[in-house]
Design a protein around this motif. Structure first.
Motif, PDB file in Angstrom:
ATOM      1  N   VAL A 265       0.835  -1.208   0.000  1.00  0.00           N
ATOM      2  CA  VAL A 265       0.000   0.000   0.000  1.00  0.00           C
ATOM      3  C   VAL A 265       0.864   1.250   0.000  1.00  0.00           C
ATOM      4  O   VAL A 265       0.495   2.287  -0.573  1.00  0.00           O
ATOM      5  N   HIS A 266       2.020   1.175   0.620  1.00  0.00           N
ATOM      6  CA  HIS A 266       2.957   2.302   0.697  1.00  0.00           C
ATOM      7  C   HIS A 266       3.430   2.754  -0.687  1.00  0.00           C
ATOM      8  O   HIS A 266       3.893   3.890  -0.850  1.00  0.00           O
ATOM      9  N   GLN A 267       3.334   1.874  -1.703  1.00  0.00           N
ATOM     10  CA  GLN A 267       3.744   2.141  -3.082  1.00  0.00           C
ATOM     11  C   GLN A 267       5.207   2.589  -3.182  1.00  0.00           C
ATOM     12  O   GLN A 267       5.516   3.652  -3.724  1.00  0.00           O
ATOM     13  N   PRO A 268       6.123   1.761  -2.683  1.00  0.00           N
ATOM     14  CA  PRO A 268       7.540   2.134  -2.730  1.00  0.00           C
ATOM     15  C   PRO A 268       8.171   1.755  -4.070  1.00  0.00           C
ATOM     16  O   PRO A 268       7.601   1.003  -4.863  1.00  0.00           O
ATOM     17  N   ASP A 269       9.371   2.270  -4.286  1.00  0.00           N
ATOM     18  CA  ASP A 269      10.156   1.861  -5.450  1.00  0.00           C
ATOM     19  C   ASP A 269      10.944   0.595  -5.155  1.00  0.00           C
ATOM     20  O   ASP A 269      11.291  -0.154  -6.078  1.00  0.00           O
ATOM     21  N   ILE A 270      11.245   0.358  -3.871  1.00  0.00           N
ATOM     22  CA  ILE A 270      12.012  -0.824  -3.454  1.00  0.00           C
ATOM     23  C   ILE A 270      11.271  -1.505  -2.316  1.00  0.00           C
ATOM     24  O   ILE A 270      10.902  -0.856  -1.328  1.00  0.00           O
ATOM     25  N   LEU A 271      11.042  -2.790  -2.435  1.00  0.00           N
ATOM     26  CA  LEU A 271      10.448  -3.586  -1.365  1.00  0.00           C
ATOM     27  C   LEU A 271      11.531  -4.465  -0.754  1.00  0.00           C
ATOM     28  O   LEU A 271      12.230  -5.186  -1.476  1.00  0.00           O
ATOM     29  N   VAL A 272      11.661  -4.395   0.559  1.00  0.00           N
ATOM     30  CA  VAL A 272      12.666  -5.182   1.277  1.00  0.00           C
ATOM     31  C   VAL A 272      11.943  -6.190   2.163  1.00  0.00           C
ATOM     32  O   VAL A 272      11.190  -5.808   3.059  1.00  0.00           O
ATOM     33  N   PHE A 273      12.162  -7.470   1.889  1.00  0.00           N
ATOM     34  CA  PHE A 273      11.538  -8.548   2.667  1.00  0.00           C
ATOM     35  C   PHE A 273      12.619  -9.238   3.502  1.00  0.00           C
ATOM     36  O   PHE A 273      13.474  -9.936   2.961  1.00  0.00           O
ATOM     37  N   ASP A 274      12.573  -9.023   4.802  1.00  0.00           N
ATOM     38  CA  ASP A 274      13.562  -9.624   5.700  1.00  0.00           C
ATOM     39  C   ASP A 274      13.002 -10.935   6.246  1.00  0.00           C
ATOM     40  O   ASP A 274      12.411 -10.962   7.329  1.00  0.00           O
ATOM     41  N   ASP A 275      13.195 -12.005   5.483  1.00  0.00           N
ATOM     42  CA  ASP A 275      12.689 -13.329   5.863  1.00  0.00           C
ATOM     43  C   ASP A 275      11.205 -13.234   6.216  1.00  0.00           C
ATOM     44  O   ASP A 275      10.754 -13.727   7.244  1.00  0.00           O
ATOM     45  N   SER A 276      10.440 -12.582   5.317  1.00  0.00           N
ATOM     46  CA  SER A 276       9.043 -12.258   5.594  1.00  0.00           C
ATOM     47  C   SER A 276       8.061 -13.327   5.147  1.00  0.00           C
ATOM     48  O   SER A 276       6.853 -13.129   5.253  1.00  0.00           O
ATOM     49  N   PHE A 277       8.560 -14.448   4.619  1.00  0.00           N
ATOM     50  CA  PHE A 277       7.683 -15.519   4.174  1.00  0.00           C
ATOM     51  C   PHE A 277       7.830 -16.775   5.035  1.00  0.00           C
ATOM     52  O   PHE A 277       7.301 -17.825   4.710  1.00  0.00           O
ATOM     53  N   SER A 278       8.542 -16.638   6.156  1.00  0.00           N
ATOM     54  CA  SER A 278       8.897 -17.817   6.957  1.00  0.00           C
ATOM     55  C   SER A 278       7.678 -18.499   7.571  1.00  0.00           C
ATOM     56  O   SER A 278       7.706 -19.714   7.802  1.00  0.00           O
ATOM     57  N   ALA A 279       6.608 -17.736   7.866  1.00  0.00           N
ATOM     58  CA  ALA A 279       5.433 -18.326   8.519  1.00  0.00           C
ATOM     59  C   ALA A 279       4.386 -18.814   7.509  1.00  0.00           C
ATOM     60  O   ALA A 279       3.308 -19.244   7.906  1.00  0.00           O
ATOM     61  N   LEU A 280       4.711 -18.745   6.216  1.00  0.00           N
ATOM     62  CA  LEU A 280       3.757 -19.140   5.187  1.00  0.00           C
ATOM     63  C   LEU A 280       4.048 -20.560   4.716  1.00  0.00           C
ATOM     64  O   LEU A 280       5.213 -20.981   4.638  1.00  0.00           O
ATOM     65  N   ASP A 281       2.981 -21.285   4.385  1.00  0.00           N
ATOM     66  CA  ASP A 281       3.198 -22.611   3.813  1.00  0.00           C
ATOM     67  C   ASP A 281       3.693 -22.457   2.382  1.00  0.00           C
ATOM     68  O   ASP A 281       3.639 -21.382   1.778  1.00  0.00           O
ATOM     69  N   LEU A 282       4.196 -23.549   1.797  1.00  0.00           N
ATOM     70  CA  LEU A 282       4.854 -23.484   0.491  1.00  0.00           C
ATOM     71  C   LEU A 282       3.913 -22.988  -0.605  1.00  0.00           C
ATOM     72  O   LEU A 282       4.316 -22.193  -1.457  1.00  0.00           O
ATOM     73  N   SER A 283       2.646 -23.429  -0.585  1.00  0.00           N
ATOM     74  CA  SER A 283       1.729 -23.019  -1.645  1.00  0.00           C
ATOM     75  C   SER A 283       1.389 -21.535  -1.543  1.00  0.00           C
ATOM     76  O   SER A 283       1.355 -20.821  -2.551  1.00  0.00           O
ATOM     77  N   THR A 284       1.153 -21.041  -0.306  1.00  0.00           N
ATOM     78  CA  THR A 284       0.873 -19.614  -0.121  1.00  0.00           C
ATOM     79  C   THR A 284       2.086 -18.783  -0.489  1.00  0.00           C
ATOM     80  O   THR A 284       1.967 -17.728  -1.130  1.00  0.00           O
ATOM     81  N   ASP A 285       3.270 -19.267  -0.110  1.00  0.00           N
ATOM     82  CA  ASP A 285       4.524 -18.601  -0.457  1.00  0.00           C
ATOM     83  C   ASP A 285       4.643 -18.470  -1.974  1.00  0.00           C
ATOM     84  O   ASP A 285       4.951 -17.391  -2.502  1.00  0.00           O
ATOM     85  N   ALA A 286       4.379 -19.555  -2.703  1.00  0.00           N
ATOM     86  CA  ALA A 286       4.501 -19.542  -4.160  1.00  0.00           C
ATOM     87  C   ALA A 286       3.493 -18.581  -4.793  1.00  0.00           C
ATOM     88  O   ALA A 286       3.836 -17.804  -5.692  1.00  0.00           O
ATOM     89  N   ARG A 287       2.234 -18.614  -4.327  1.00  0.00           N
ATOM     90  CA  ARG A 287       1.221 -17.722  -4.882  1.00  0.00           C
ATOM     91  C   ARG A 287       1.560 -16.256  -4.613  1.00  0.00           C
ATOM     92  O   ARG A 287       1.365 -15.391  -5.469  1.00  0.00           O
ATOM     93  N   LEU A 288       2.072 -15.990  -3.425  1.00  0.00           N
ATOM     94  CA  LEU A 288       2.418 -14.613  -3.060  1.00  0.00           C
ATOM     95  C   LEU A 288       3.541 -14.093  -3.946  1.00  0.00           C
ATOM     96  O   LEU A 288       3.486 -12.969  -4.460  1.00  0.00           O
ATOM     97  N   ARG A 289       4.573 -14.909  -4.144  1.00  0.00           N
ATOM     98  CA  ARG A 289       5.695 -14.482  -4.989  1.00  0.00           C
ATOM     99  C   ARG A 289       5.243 -14.255  -6.427  1.00  0.00           C
ATOM    100  O   ARG A 289       5.651 -13.285  -7.076  1.00  0.00           O
ATOM    101  N   GLN A 290       4.423 -15.136  -6.934  1.00  0.00           N
ATOM    102  CA  GLN A 290       3.927 -14.967  -8.301  1.00  0.00           C
ATOM    103  C   GLN A 290       3.125 -13.675  -8.438  1.00  0.00           C
ATOM    104  O   GLN A 290       3.252 -12.949  -9.430  1.00  0.00           O
ATOM    105  N   ALA A 291       2.290 -13.379  -7.425  1.00  0.00           N
ATOM    106  CA  ALA A 291       1.504 -12.146  -7.460  1.00  0.00           C
ATOM    107  C   ALA A 291       2.401 -10.913  -7.384  1.00  0.00           C
ATOM    108  O   ALA A 291       2.165  -9.909  -8.073  1.00  0.00           O
ATOM    109  N   LEU A 292       3.419 -10.975  -6.539  1.00  0.00           N
ATOM    110  CA  LEU A 292       4.356  -9.852  -6.430  1.00  0.00           C
ATOM    111  C   LEU A 292       5.052  -9.592  -7.764  1.00  0.00           C
ATOM    112  O   LEU A 292       5.147  -8.458  -8.234  1.00  0.00           O
ATOM    113  N   TRP A 293       5.532 -10.668  -8.365  1.00  0.00           N
ATOM    114  CA  TRP A 293       6.277 -10.539  -9.605  1.00  0.00           C
ATOM    115  C   TRP A 293       5.351 -10.036 -10.736  1.00  0.00           C
ATOM    116  O   TRP A 293       5.749  -9.241 -11.570  1.00  0.00           O
ATOM    117  N   ARG A 294       4.094 -10.509 -10.714  1.00  0.00           N
ATOM    118  CA  ARG A 294       3.153 -10.182 -11.786  1.00  0.00           C
ATOM    119  C   ARG A 294       2.569  -8.769 -11.621  1.00  0.00           C
ATOM    120  O   ARG A 294       2.485  -8.004 -12.600  1.00  0.00           O
TER     121      ARG A 294
END
Length: 575
Positions: free
Chosen positions: A487-516
């Motif tokens: 929501v902050h709409q930054p130019d750079i997003l920094v994820f400091d081990d921010s997917f550690s509590a997510l299961d593998l499928s949610t992790d994969a969907r989240l990354r795909q959405a971020l990239w897309r």
């Protein structure tokens, strides 16, 4: 330090203080004049049987008493306004100073101590300002004025004052001198209680998980007992002062009655004059006692002022440039050039020789074993710490030369331990951009894979969030924190081990959405799972604070033993 602090903050309210001085002077003069009128009623009205004189003088005494009460009320009101306003200003400045601290300064003082300094310490200074504005004005007026008026009544008994006042000052001085080091110790013990309490409240789940309740209770009991011991010593001295002061006062009054009675019997002094002298002696000693009470408050407030001054005098290592750069010629780009970082007092650097680049829209992953410096490295990007060597450039500008507000606007940070604030889902998501619409929030939640559970919460975007996000799960906290950064709409997003509590499928969907959905946003990803970073444009491999590899997943797998070992260990676990 105490004097400088009071002058600095009370000078703004000097008109209130002037009012205190005027009305306290009126109150003290009225108090000093009343015994004289009382003596006149006894010696003239009662002795001569003049009822009219008694009524007229009595009415005058009543009017003066009412004037004294009104003047005292107004003076106290002005003193309270000045002291409370000054306390508010001190708290504001301490908060502003602490808000500008880097992690280094916060760690140096400790969160518990900073909280104590901005609450209890400010309260001590604030109370001294209020009591001092009244008592420190009244005490010398009563003491000095009482001496003058007593001498006018009877010079022959004045030697009693000459004995009582120095004796009272000696008693007060001996007791107060022993209190000063105890007050300093008391504030430190209070810091310790706050620190233990804060740790136990923050880590309550860990305490319960390891069945440490009794041990932690004992730890708190020890800290609590330490402050009890110091407080008891202070209380013992405080309790000792007033009985001794009252003893001096009562013995002096007995002396006045004894020697004054002899003079009354001989006809040298009238009864009304003796009563007035007794009242003046009481006022003199009361003035001295009030001054002694203030001297008890002054040492403790002085310690508190010293602690507040330490915070206000501390300069953050995140110094702002004299002519900060507000425009970034290469938005979204990131360059680290031979970066080094050493913690204060450390024998060796935590990071050394770190250098890589990220163009706009690229994804750079950072991997390494525990303690290799990953979190410290990404903390240098938004300038939570300043690199002790080398250069960190964001948007083509050295972060030390960039305007901090503009720098932070361009960076969205999702920390290793996401923190949510008391409020609602919407208020947390709008933390970095208050003008965001509900559609913006839902879009960010969809990218962060959080729209489903938010839609099921009572109130949806208006669902309540407890302090720290304790009423949602760890995975939900991470997704809300990721959505907040989006929501902050930054130019750079920094994820400091921010997917550690997510299961593998949610992790994969989240990354795909971020990239897309965010192709133009640069992404810096610290991850423990290799599956999270295989598609990164570049992967930085850290070991013991040094960069031992840089390349794509395939390149590192073929050429870097450290990275290959990390991949094989995880594949082995998954197998």
């Amino acid at each position: 330090m105490l004097g400088k602090l009071l002058v600095r903050y009370l000078k703004t309210y000097r008109w209130f203080l002037a009012g205190v001085l005027i009305f306290q002077f009126i109150s003290a003069m009225a108090s000093l004049y009343l015994p004289r009128l009382n003596a006149d009623i006894i010696d003239k009205g009662v002795a001569q049987g003049d009822t009219g004189y008694i009524w007229s003088t009595g009415t005058m005494m009543l009017g003066i008493s009412l004037c004294q009460i009104v003047a005292s009320i107004i003076a106290t009101y002005f003193a309270a306004r000045a002291a409370m306003s000054a306390g508010r200003d001190i708290r504001r400045d301490v908060y502003d100073k602490v808000s500008a601290f880097s992690e280094r300064e916060v760690s140096q003082f400790g969160p518990g101590s900073l909280i104590t300094r901005n609450t209890n310490d400010v309260q001590q200074v604030q109370m001294l300002a209020m009591m001092g504005a009244t008592m420190l004005v009244t005490a010398p007026l009563l003491a000095i004025g009482g001496v003058v008026m007593a001498l006018q009544q009877d010079v022959g008994l004045s030697w009693l004052i000459g004995v009582a006042v120095p004796l009272l000052l000696v008693v007060a001085g001996l007791i107060i001198s022993r209190m000063v080091p105890l007050f300093r110790s008391f504030q430190k013990k209070l810091d310790a209680v706050n620190r233990v309490m804060r740790e136990q409240l923050t880590g309550v789940r860990v305490v319960r998980a390891f069945v440490r309740e009794r041990i932690e209770e004992e730890r708190f009991r020890e800290a609590n007992t330490d402050i009890l011991v110091v407080g008891r010593k202070v209380g013992s001295l405080f309790v000792l002062l007033f009985p001794l002061a009252m003893l001096v006062l009562n013995v002096t009054v007995v002396g006045v009655i004894w020697f004054g009675g002899i003079q009354v019997d001989s006809g040298a002094v009238q009864i009304g004059t003796l009563f007035a002298f007794m009242q003046y002696v009481g006022q003199i000693l009361m003035g001295v006692l009030m001054a002694s009470f203030m001297t008890i408050m002054i040492p403790r407030a002085a310690v508190s002022a010293e602690r507040i001054g330490e915070v206000l005098a501390s300069e953050s290592t995140l110094t702002r440039a004299a002519d900060p750069v507000t425009r970034f010629p290469e938005p979204g780009s990131l360059q680290l050039r031979d970066v080094e970082f050493t913690y204060p007092g450390a024998e060796s650097p935590v990071l050394q020789g770190i250098g890589f680049e990220a163009a706009r829209g690229e994804t750079v992953a950072i991997v390494g074993s525990t303690g290799s410096g990953k979190t410290t490295l990404v903390s240098l990007i938004p300038r939570l710490f300043d690199a002790t060597g080398g250069e960190v450039r964001v948007g083509g500008v050295d972060v030390r030369q960039a305007d901090l507000d503009e720098l932070w606007k361009g960076i969205g940070l999702v920390p290793q331990r996401p923190f949510l604030f008391t409020g609602t889902v919407a208020s947390n998501l709008r933390f970095g951009r208050e003008e965001a619409t509900d559609d913006d929030l839902w879009k960010a939640l969809e990218i962060a894979q959080g729209s489903d559970f938010v839609a099921e919460m009572e109130g949806q975007l208006e669902a309540r969030i407890s302090q720290g996000g304790t009423n949602v799960s760890g995975g939900q906290r991470q997704r809300l924190a990721i959505a907040r950064a989006i929501v902050h709409q930054p130019d750079i997003l920094v994820f400091d081990d921010s997917f550690s509590a997510l299961d593998l499928s949610t992790d994969a969907r989240l990354r795909q959405a971020l990239w897309r959905e965010l192709p133009e946003v640069t992404k810096i990803v610290v991850a423990q799972r290799v599956s999270t970073i295989t598609e990164a444009d570049r992967i930085v491999v850290l070991e013991d604070g040094r960069m031992v590899g840089l390349g794509t997943h395939e390149e590192l797998l073929a050429n870097n033993a450290t990275y290959r070992e990390i991949v094989e260990s995880q594949l082995g676990v998954e197998a």
